[in-house]
Design a protein around this motif. Structure first.
Motif, mmCIF file in Angstrom:
data_model
loop_
_atom_site.group_PDB
_atom_site.id
_atom_site.type_symbol
_atom_site.label_atom_id
_atom_site.label_comp_id
_atom_site.label_asym_id
_atom_site.label_seq_id
_atom_site.Cartn_x
_atom_site.Cartn_y
_atom_site.Cartn_z
ATOM 1 N N THR A 1 0.814 -1.225 0.000
ATOM 2 C CA THR A 1 0.000 0.000 0.000
ATOM 3 C C THR A 1 0.842 1.268 0.000
ATOM 4 O O THR A 1 0.395 2.311 -0.476
ATOM 5 C CB THR A 1 -0.920 0.019 1.230
ATOM 6 O OG1 THR A 1 -0.119 -0.050 2.427
ATOM 7 C CG2 THR A 1 -1.872 -1.168 1.211
ATOM 8 N N GLU A 2 2.072 1.201 0.516
ATOM 9 C CA GLU A 2 2.880 2.405 0.683
ATOM 10 C C GLU A 2 3.844 2.662 -0.467
ATOM 11 O O GLU A 2 4.365 3.768 -0.600
ATOM 12 C CB GLU A 2 3.681 2.314 1.994
ATOM 13 C CG GLU A 2 2.834 2.227 3.248
ATOM 14 C CD GLU A 2 1.956 3.454 3.436
ATOM 15 O OE1 GLU A 2 2.422 4.569 3.143
ATOM 16 O OE2 GLU A 2 0.797 3.294 3.861
ATOM 17 N N ARG A 3 4.099 1.652 -1.303
ATOM 18 C CA ARG A 3 5.125 1.810 -2.339
ATOM 19 C C ARG A 3 4.784 2.936 -3.312
ATOM 20 O O ARG A 3 5.645 3.738 -3.674
ATOM 21 C CB ARG A 3 5.349 0.492 -3.080
ATOM 22 C CG ARG A 3 4.178 -0.026 -3.876
ATOM 23 C CD ARG A 3 4.310 -1.507 -4.254
ATOM 24 N NE ARG A 3 5.583 -1.842 -4.853
ATOM 25 C CZ ARG A 3 5.813 -1.872 -6.169
ATOM 26 N NH1 ARG A 3 4.849 -1.528 -7.003
ATOM 27 N NH2 ARG A 3 6.990 -2.203 -6.629
ATOM 28 N N GLU A 4 3.527 3.015 -3.733
ATOM 29 C CA GLU A 4 3.152 4.055 -4.696
ATOM 30 C C GLU A 4 3.204 5.440 -4.063
ATOM 31 O O GLU A 4 3.605 6.418 -4.698
ATOM 32 C CB GLU A 4 1.754 3.785 -5.259
ATOM 33 C CG GLU A 4 1.360 4.745 -6.363
ATOM 34 C CD GLU A 4 0.104 4.328 -7.100
ATOM 35 O OE1 GLU A 4 -0.512 5.195 -7.735
ATOM 36 O OE2 GLU A 4 -0.246 3.133 -7.055
ATOM 37 N N ALA A 5 2.854 5.504 -2.776
ATOM 38 C CA ALA A 5 2.905 6.794 -2.086
ATOM 39 C C ALA A 5 4.331 7.319 -2.020
ATOM 40 O O ALA A 5 4.576 8.512 -2.274
ATOM 41 C CB ALA A 5 2.318 6.655 -0.682
ATOM 42 N N LEU A 6 5.285 6.452 -1.687
ATOM 43 C CA LEU A 6 6.676 6.894 -1.613
ATOM 44 C C LEU A 6 7.212 7.247 -2.991
ATOM 45 O O LEU A 6 7.944 8.224 -3.150
ATOM 46 C CB LEU A 6 7.553 5.821 -0.965
ATOM 47 C CG LEU A 6 9.037 6.190 -0.819
ATOM 48 C CD1 LEU A 6 9.213 7.504 -0.070
ATOM 49 C CD2 LEU A 6 9.818 5.076 -0.131
ATOM 50 N N ALA A 7 6.837 6.468 -4.001
ATOM 51 C CA ALA A 7 7.281 6.777 -5.364
ATOM 52 C C ALA A 7 6.796 8.162 -5.788
ATOM 53 O O ALA A 7 7.563 8.968 -6.337
ATOM 54 C CB ALA A 7 6.782 5.716 -6.333
ATOM 55 N N THR B 1 6.270 9.345 -19.112
ATOM 56 C CA THR B 1 5.350 8.525 -19.908
ATOM 57 C C THR B 1 5.102 7.165 -19.257
ATOM 58 O O THR B 1 4.125 6.495 -19.572
ATOM 59 C CB THR B 1 5.903 8.314 -21.320
ATOM 60 O OG1 THR B 1 7.191 7.674 -21.243
ATOM 61 C CG2 THR B 1 6.046 9.640 -22.053
ATOM 62 N N ASP B 2 6.005 6.760 -18.369
ATOM 63 C CA ASP B 2 5.846 5.482 -17.674
ATOM 64 C C ASP B 2 6.793 5.498 -16.484
ATOM 65 O O ASP B 2 7.754 6.282 -16.449
ATOM 66 C CB ASP B 2 6.181 4.315 -18.612
ATOM 67 C CG ASP B 2 5.588 2.986 -18.130
ATOM 68 O OD1 ASP B 2 4.938 2.976 -17.055
ATOM 69 O OD2 ASP B 2 5.780 1.970 -18.819
ATOM 70 N N TRP B 3 6.524 4.667 -15.514
ATOM 71 C CA TRP B 3 7.435 4.574 -14.381
ATOM 72 C C TRP B 3 7.286 3.224 -13.697
ATOM 73 O O TRP B 3 6.290 2.524 -13.867
ATOM 74 C CB TRP B 3 7.201 5.707 -13.375
ATOM 75 C CG TRP B 3 5.851 5.713 -12.702
ATOM 76 C CD1 TRP B 3 4.687 6.202 -13.203
ATOM 77 C CD2 TRP B 3 5.539 5.198 -11.404
ATOM 78 N NE1 TRP B 3 3.667 6.039 -12.304
ATOM 79 C CE2 TRP B 3 4.165 5.437 -11.189
ATOM 80 C CE3 TRP B 3 6.283 4.586 -10.400
ATOM 81 C CZ2 TRP B 3 3.524 5.057 -10.012
ATOM 82 C CZ3 TRP B 3 5.646 4.218 -9.220
ATOM 83 C CH2 TRP B 3 4.277 4.455 -9.034
ATOM 84 N N ARG B 4 8.314 2.902 -12.948
ATOM 85 C CA ARG B 4 8.311 1.655 -12.183
ATOM 86 C C ARG B 4 9.084 1.881 -10.898
ATOM 87 O O ARG B 4 10.051 2.647 -10.881
ATOM 88 C CB ARG B 4 8.967 0.531 -12.980
ATOM 89 C CG ARG B 4 9.006 -0.801 -12.218
ATOM 90 C CD ARG B 4 9.725 -1.885 -12.979
ATOM 91 N NE ARG B 4 10.032 -3.016 -12.110
ATOM 92 C CZ ARG B 4 10.812 -4.031 -12.432
ATOM 93 N NH1 ARG B 4 11.380 -4.054 -13.630
ATOM 94 N NH2 ARG B 4 11.044 -5.017 -11.586
#
Length: 534
Positions: free
Chosen positions: A424-430, A449-452
């Motif tokens: 749940t937190e990975r996208e928030a930190l990214a 245009t994209d990210w990982r």
């Protein structure tokens, strides 16, 4: 010698394992390298994160030892550096950019603008560290010193004061002793905390600033442009083709020396007989025999997992399982539709030149302190510390034509979260990390245009990094020298004859220096010459 018999087996095909293999094979041994993943190189291996967008986990070759480059003839095998200039861009809390030019006078002028005489104080600070490293009289090209060896030359009160400030004091306090301006403290602080879960106020953090001074004290620089002479990060330059070019050259060097390389071959256990190593069994059940094994992986994995069948190793397993290991690796890779540009860039600086340099997002020492404090409390930072690079600007082949890849390493991502989970937190930190960079590169959001991202749990699962610790244990005084990885296992040799430890979990740690591979291989070769193996 059959296909399953070798003179030596290396476990782990990261840079340390490849360095060790190169030295052993150069001495005439038939060497096998077993790597768990599909690619060699660990964090220095090139990865295609998104179609057409490639980079590595590691951004900088700043600690790669010139001696190892020369000994393994890496330049003859394709490794070439391009002297990126400037080497570093560091935004500051007053809205300005510090630009670390190779022209020292140009960088010094910026420091003197912070406060009159600041460049001289900066030089004095690093001269103090260099003088202390030389007074210690130890070498990073051999096993770590004992406590008695470490302090044997510290006979004066000035020496002992320096020891206390560097080993027992904090980098914040040491910088204050030199009356450094807040801007200069901001530039130095990140280098002191990059190797562990600590803040600039944590005791012992100045030890992390001894990396280059100890290397220079161990082996004098012959070239005036030796990168170890320059304290600013990035002075080595960037490998042509990106960081993966280092691994490519090591692989080419190893193959030229006859090393056998096997990917997707994780070890299951190390075989022993009558107190000596006899070989390795992989998880697929393949058995390889050799009287010499160097485990260039996290020492916990070697001791706790691979030596699980040896009853004599039980006390070591108990001790190693308690060794603190929690890391903080987190990465964000961005596919960009164009070149990012800094706001408030110097008028006389080419925007493309600035964008090609390494950069750090930690605009004040308090920012760094607060972000790292949140790390230690198990929280993702509101304002993350970011170590970044746009490698496609110096190596265009890493992204499609006209496009770019931006590599962000986040320095404050706790493996153990106090609340929530990385799912749940990975996208928030990214997103916070991207926003932290965009504050200084305002056109960045419109280019993506994209990210990982790779969170700590994925680092452990996919890259074999135990608890996402990039250095296999914090680089702190309590975890260095005779303490790395444990007293009694600190000199690369182990209680099992012919079994050696290497990798970042052994002295002197660091990131991509190659030193542990060099030192473990030299210990093994010395024992071979003495008739202690086989």
């Amino acid at each position: 010698m059959s296909a399953s018999h070798f003179d030596a087996i290396i476990l782990g095909g990261g840079h340390s394992g490849l360095v060790a293999a190169g030295y052993l094979a150069g001495a005439g041994l038939r060497v096998l390298v077993l790597e768990r993943s599909a690619r060699f190189g660990g964090p220095a291996a090139t990865v295609e994160f998104m179609p057409g967008y490639r980079t590595t986990i590691a951004n900088s070759p700043g600690s790669l030892e010139p001696k190892i480059v020369q000994d393994l003839r890496l330049e003859a095998h394709g490794l070439h550096f391009q002297p990126i200039d400037p080497t570093l861009v560091h935004p500051l809390a007053d809205g300005s950019l510090f630009v670390g030019w190779r022209d020292r006078a140009r960088s010094a002028a910026q420091m003197d603008a912070f406060a009159p005489g600041e460049a001289a104080r900066y030089d004095a600070f690093f001269a103090y560290l260099q003088a202390f490293a030389e007074k210690l009289g130890i070498s990073v090209f051999r096993e770590p010193p004992t406590l008695q060896e470490l302090v044997r030359n510290l006979t004066s009160l000035d020496d002992q004061e320096a020891f206390s400030r560097i080993f027992l004091g904090s980098v914040r306090d040491l910088m204050a002793q030199f009356d450094l301006a807040w801007q200069t403290q901001t530039l130095i602080g990140p280098m002191a905390v990059v190797g562990g879960s600590c803040t600039p106020s944590t005791p012992g953090t100045p030890v992390n600033l001894l990396t280059r001074p100890l290397s220079l004290a161990s082996l004098r620089a012959e070239a005036a442009d030796d990168p170890r002479r320059m304290p600013l990060r990035g002075s080595t330059g960037m490998p042509v083709g990106g960081m993966g070019a280092i691994v490519d050259s090591m692989l080419a060097s190893a193959r030229a020396r006859g090393v056998v390389l096997r990917a997707e071959s994780p070890a299951d256990r190390i075989l022993t007989e009558h107190g000596a190593v006899s070989g390795v069994v992989t998880r697929a059940g393949d058995e390889f025999l050799a009287p010499l094994v160097i485990a260039a992986i996290n020492p916990r994995a070697t001791v706790v997992d691979l030596m699980r069948d040896d009853a004599e190793w039980q006390p070591w397993r108990e001790r190693m399982s308690k060794r603190p290991m929690a890391g903080k690796a987190f990465k964000v890779v961005l596919a960009l539709d164009g070149m990012p540009r800094y706001a408030n860039a110097p008028a006389d600086a080419d925007p493309a030149v600035l964008a090609a340099a390494q950069f750090r997002i930690a605009p004040s020492l308090d920012y760094l302190e607060e972000s790292h404090a949140e790390l230690m409390l198990g929280r993702i930072a509101e304002k993350p510390v970011v170590w970044g690079l746009c490698p496609s600007l110096s190596s265009p082949g890493l992204a499609p034509e006209g496009k770019h890849v931006l590599s962000l390493n986040i320095g404050t991502a706790p493996y153990h979260l106090k609340q929530g989970s990385w799912a749940t937190e990975r996208e928030a930190l990214a997103k916070r990390s991207i926003a932290a960079v965009a504050e200084w590169m305002p056109n960045l959001p419109d280019l993506i245009t994209d990210w990982r991202c790779i969170d700590p749990e994925e680092f452990e699962r996919e890259y074999g990094l135990v608890e996402a610790n990039m250095t296999h244990g914090d680089l702190a005084p309590w975890n260095q020298f005779w303490m790395r990885p444990l007293p009694g296992l600190h000199a690369y040799r182990t209680p099992t004859r012919g079994l050696y430890l290497s990798g970042n979990g052994t002295w002197p740690g660091n990131f991509i220096s190659g030193l542990s591979g060099h030192n473990a291989s030299q210990a093994a070769l010395a024992d071979l010459r003495a008739g202690l193996i086989g």
